[in-house]
Enzyme design. Structure first.
Site, PDB file in Angstrom:
ATOM      1  N   TYR A  43     -12.356   3.888  13.514  1.00 38.02           N
ATOM      2  CA  TYR A  43     -11.294   4.380  12.618  1.00 38.02           C
ATOM      3  C   TYR A  43     -11.198   5.904  12.610  1.00 38.02           C
ATOM      4  CZ  TYR A  43      -8.435   5.071   8.441  1.00 38.02           C
ATOM      5  OH  TYR A  43      -7.445   5.467   7.554  1.00 38.02           O
ATOM      6  N   VAL A  87      -7.090   6.497  -1.290  1.00 39.15           N
ATOM      7  CA  VAL A  87      -6.124   5.735  -2.092  1.00 39.15           C
ATOM      8  C   VAL A  87      -6.586   4.283  -2.233  1.00 39.15           C
ATOM      9  CG1 VAL A  87      -3.724   4.938  -2.173  1.00 39.15           C
ATOM     10  CG2 VAL A  87      -4.263   7.214  -1.267  1.00 39.15           C
ATOM     11  N   GLY A  95       0.799  -1.220   0.000  1.00 39.44           N
ATOM     12  CA  GLY A  95       0.000   0.000   0.000  1.00 39.44           C
ATOM     13  C   GLY A  95       0.834   1.273   0.000  1.00 39.44           C
ATOM     14  N   ASN A 134      -9.275  -0.253   1.938  1.00 43.11           N
ATOM     15  CA  ASN A 134     -10.654   0.094   1.542  1.00 43.11           C
ATOM     16  C   ASN A 134     -11.139  -0.790   0.396  1.00 43.11           C
ATOM     17  OD1 ASN A 134      -9.314   1.216  -0.700  1.00 43.11           O
ATOM     18  ND2 ASN A 134      -9.111   3.163   0.343  1.00 43.11           N
ATOM     19  N   LYS A 161      -8.035   8.539  14.146  1.00 47.10           N
ATOM     20  CA  LYS A 161      -7.196   9.513  13.428  1.00 47.10           C
ATOM     21  C   LYS A 161      -7.310  10.900  14.073  1.00 47.10           C
ATOM     22  CE  LYS A 161      -5.498   6.611  10.359  1.00 47.10           C
ATOM     23  NZ  LYS A 161      -4.085   6.207  10.415  1.00 47.10           N
ATOM     24  N   SER A 165      -5.643  10.830   8.493  1.00 44.78           N
ATOM     25  CA  SER A 165      -6.667  10.818   7.445  1.00 44.78           C
ATOM     26  C   SER A 165      -7.592  12.003   7.661  1.00 44.78           C
ATOM     27  CB  SER A 165      -7.473   9.524   7.513  1.00 44.78           C
ATOM     28  OG  SER A 165      -8.596   9.628   6.656  1.00 44.78           O
ATOM     29  N   ARG A 177       5.304  -6.625   9.978  1.00 45.92           N
ATOM     30  CA  ARG A 177       5.168  -7.656  11.024  1.00 45.92           C
ATOM     31  C   ARG A 177       5.264  -9.070  10.492  1.00 45.92           C
ATOM     32  NH1 ARG A 177      -1.301  -6.754  12.393  1.00 45.92           N
ATOM     33  NH2 ARG A 177      -1.951  -6.491  10.226  1.00 45.92           N
ATOM     34  N   ASN A 207       3.235   4.856   9.545  1.00 47.96           N
ATOM     35  CA  ASN A 207       2.235   4.649   8.483  1.00 47.96           C
ATOM     36  C   ASN A 207       1.285   3.498   8.785  1.00 47.96           C
ATOM     37  OD1 ASN A 207       1.296   4.519   5.465  1.00 47.96           O
ATOM     38  ND2 ASN A 207       2.116   2.480   5.928  1.00 47.96           N
TER      39      ASN A 207
HETATM   40  N1  LIG Z   1      -6.006   4.093   1.729  1.00 46.24           N
HETATM   41  C1  LIG Z   1      -6.559   5.242   2.047  1.00 46.24           C
HETATM   42  O1  LIG Z   1      -7.462   5.754   1.333  1.00 46.24           O
HETATM   43  C2  LIG Z   1      -6.104   5.992   3.264  1.00 46.24           C
HETATM   44  C3  LIG Z   1      -6.702   7.236   3.505  1.00 46.24           C
HETATM   45  C4  LIG Z   1      -6.285   7.962   4.623  1.00 46.24           C
HETATM   46  C5  LIG Z   1      -5.322   7.465   5.453  1.00 46.24           C
HETATM   47  N2  LIG Z   1      -4.761   6.244   5.206  1.00 46.24           N
HETATM   48  C6  LIG Z   1      -3.757   5.756   6.140  1.00 46.24           C
HETATM   49  O2  LIG Z   1      -2.558   5.426   5.448  1.00 46.24           O
HETATM   50  C7  LIG Z   1      -1.869   4.368   6.143  1.00 46.24           C
HETATM   51  C8  LIG Z   1      -1.554   3.230   5.168  1.00 46.24           C
HETATM   52  O3  LIG Z   1      -2.777   2.705   4.710  1.00 46.24           O
HETATM   53  P1  LIG Z   1      -2.932   1.844   3.381  1.00 46.24           P
HETATM   54  O4  LIG Z   1      -4.101   2.382   2.681  1.00 46.24           O
HETATM   55  O5  LIG Z   1      -1.629   1.739   2.677  1.00 46.24           O
HETATM   56  O6  LIG Z   1      -3.359   0.445   4.031  1.00 46.24           O
HETATM   57  P2  LIG Z   1      -2.890  -1.065   3.777  1.00 46.24           P
HETATM   58  O7  LIG Z   1      -2.583  -1.283   2.334  1.00 46.24           O
HETATM   59  O8  LIG Z   1      -3.933  -1.890   4.433  1.00 46.24           O
HETATM   60  O9  LIG Z   1      -1.519  -1.132   4.568  1.00 46.24           O
HETATM   61  C9  LIG Z   1      -1.515  -1.039   5.967  1.00 46.24           C
HETATM   62  C10 LIG Z   1      -0.138  -1.436   6.442  1.00 46.24           C
HETATM   63  O10 LIG Z   1      -0.131  -1.377   7.884  1.00 46.24           O
HETATM   64  C11 LIG Z   1       0.394  -2.607   8.357  1.00 46.24           C
HETATM   65  N3  LIG Z   1      -0.039  -2.907   9.724  1.00 46.24           N
HETATM   66  C12 LIG Z   1      -1.295  -3.039  10.206  1.00 46.24           C
HETATM   67  N4  LIG Z   1      -1.261  -3.357  11.512  1.00 46.24           N
HETATM   68  C13 LIG Z   1       0.054  -3.427  11.859  1.00 46.24           C
HETATM   69  C14 LIG Z   1       0.741  -3.722  13.044  1.00 46.24           C
HETATM   70  N5  LIG Z   1       0.106  -4.036  14.185  1.00 46.24           N
HETATM   71  N6  LIG Z   1       2.106  -3.674  13.049  1.00 46.24           N
HETATM   72  C15 LIG Z   1       2.769  -3.376  11.924  1.00 46.24           C
HETATM   73  N7  LIG Z   1       2.183  -3.118  10.744  1.00 46.24           N
HETATM   74  C16 LIG Z   1       0.833  -3.146  10.727  1.00 46.24           C
HETATM   75  C17 LIG Z   1      -0.069  -3.648   7.358  1.00 46.24           C
HETATM   76  O11 LIG Z   1       0.687  -4.837   7.494  1.00 46.24           O
HETATM   77  P3  LIG Z   1       0.058  -6.292   7.140  1.00 46.24           P
HETATM   78  O12 LIG Z   1       0.254  -6.478   5.653  1.00 46.24           O
HETATM   79  O13 LIG Z   1       0.882  -7.212   7.974  1.00 46.24           O
HETATM   80  O14 LIG Z   1      -1.394  -6.260   7.538  1.00 46.24           O
HETATM   81  C18 LIG Z   1       0.241  -2.890   6.069  1.00 46.24           C
HETATM   82  O15 LIG Z   1       1.604  -2.939   5.779  1.00 46.24           O
HETATM   83  C19 LIG Z   1      -2.799   3.956   7.299  1.00 46.24           C
HETATM   84  O16 LIG Z   1      -2.373   4.586   8.489  1.00 46.24           O
HETATM   85  C20 LIG Z   1      -4.149   4.489   6.869  1.00 46.24           C
HETATM   86  O17 LIG Z   1      -5.000   4.733   7.956  1.00 46.24           O
HETATM   87  C21 LIG Z   1      -5.143   5.504   4.125  1.00 46.24           C
END
Ligand SMILES: NC(=O)c1ccc[n+]([C@@H]2O[C@H](COP(=O)([O-])OP(=O)(O)OC[C@H]3O[C@@H](n4cnc5c(N)ncnc54)[C@H](OP(=O)(O)O)[C@@H]3O)[C@@H](O)[C@H]2O)c1
Length: 243
Positions: free
Chosen positions: A166, A199, A15, A204, A170, A142, A36, A88
């Site tokens: 969620y 994203v 991601g 999502n 944030k 977020s 992890r 992140n």
């Molecule tokens: N996507 C969006 O539209 C969006 C919008 C606003 C903010 N964000 C924020 O951006 C950040 C990245 O999100 P993303 O969209 O890239 O999500 P993602 O693809 O689901 O990636 C989340 C990452 O966090 C890791 N993670 C979750 N729990 C963890 C833990 N206990 N220890 C270590 N790593 C852990 C996951 O690892 P695993 O693969 O092991 O699960 C994965 O590498 C998040 O903080 C999210 O809230 C995202």
């Protein structure tokens, strides 16, 4: 100590986190890929290295004290300091999050990862960040954590679904960011929250409209702020996000 800028990105195996690692690596930095799961971490490191990034794996579960202190030891042994920390890693806890039917375990788990995890990781890495000439901390937040946008009935695109875990996690993270900035105001550490926009990632179900690379841009900008730059703020590509 290494001459290169050293960064650690949590949740960097996929991601937005993966693209933050790729973007910081493209600057010639040495990037710790915090993840992890061993297989997912090794695969991400191999892919980044194949793209020419000086990437190294950092076993890291942000909810686990021993894992986080092990990550700090690994960085200390490898580089002797840390220049940039990008918090992140994050989870949503799923989207069945109506407040009136809240599953308290989900609320606890989301806060444990998205807020307490950030405090745990930041405090474990702070001694190494204090050894840097220009330390930067970026918290991936977020706009769903913006109370102003959540209260704006005209702004449905940035507010997302009603979510008792969620979105408030944030908001909490933003408040935590401000408190760190207040305590660290007389140091050279800059700490800010960033919103990547909506994203397409696992988070999502790939419904987002931006690419992970686009989502990573704000983190890269906040990770590369000049000395004397802003601290304690909340930013997206277009500028400041209202609290
Ligand atoms: N996507 C969006 O539209 C969006 C919008 C606003 C903010 N964000 C924020 O951006 C950040 C990245 O999100 P993303 O969209 O890239 O999500 P993602 O693809 O689901 O990636 C989340 C990452 O966090 C890791 N993670 C979750 N729990 C963890 C833990 N206990 N220890 C270590 N790593 C852990 C996951 O690892 P695993 O693969 O092991 O699960 C994965 O590498 C998040 O903080 C999210 O809230 C995202």
């Amino acid at each position: 100590m290494s001459e290169k800028t050293i960064a650690l990105v949590t949740g960097a195996n996929k991601g937005i986190g993966y693209e933050i690692a790729a973007g910081l690596g493209a600057l010639g930095w040495s990037v710790g890929v915090g993840a992890r799961d061993d297989e997912r971490r090794d695969a991400a490191v191999a892919k980044l290295q194949a793209a020419g990034v000086d990437a190294f794996g950092v076993p890291l579960d942000v909810t686990d004290d021993a894992s986080v202190s092990g990550a700090a030891q690994l960085i200390e042994q490898r580089a002797g300091r840390l220049d940039v920390l990008v918090n992140n890693a994050g989870i949503t806890g799923g989207w069945a999050q109506q407040p009136t039917t809240a599953d308290l375990d989900v609320v606890r788990t989301v806060v444990e990862t998205n807020v307490i995890g950030v405090i745990r990781v930041t405090n474990a890495l702070l001694p190494l960040l204090r050894r840097s000439a220009s330390p930067r901390i970026v918290n991936m937040s977020s706009s769903v954590g913006s109370l102003t946008r959540q209260s704006d009935k005209e702004d449905p695109l940035t507010t997302g679904p009603v979510a008792v875990a969620y979105a408030p996690s944030k908001t909490f993270l933003n408040a935590v960011t401000v408190q760190y900035a207040r305590e660290l105001k007389d140091t050279n550490i800059l700490i800010n929250a960033g919103c990547p926009g909506f994203v397409a990632t696992d988070l999502n179900g790939f419904r987002g409209v931006r690419t992970p690379e686009q989502g990573a841009a704000i983190a890269i900008r906040l990770a590369t702020l000049p000395d004397g730059g802003p601290t304690g703020g909340f930013y997206e590509d277009a500028g400041q996000v209202p609290w």
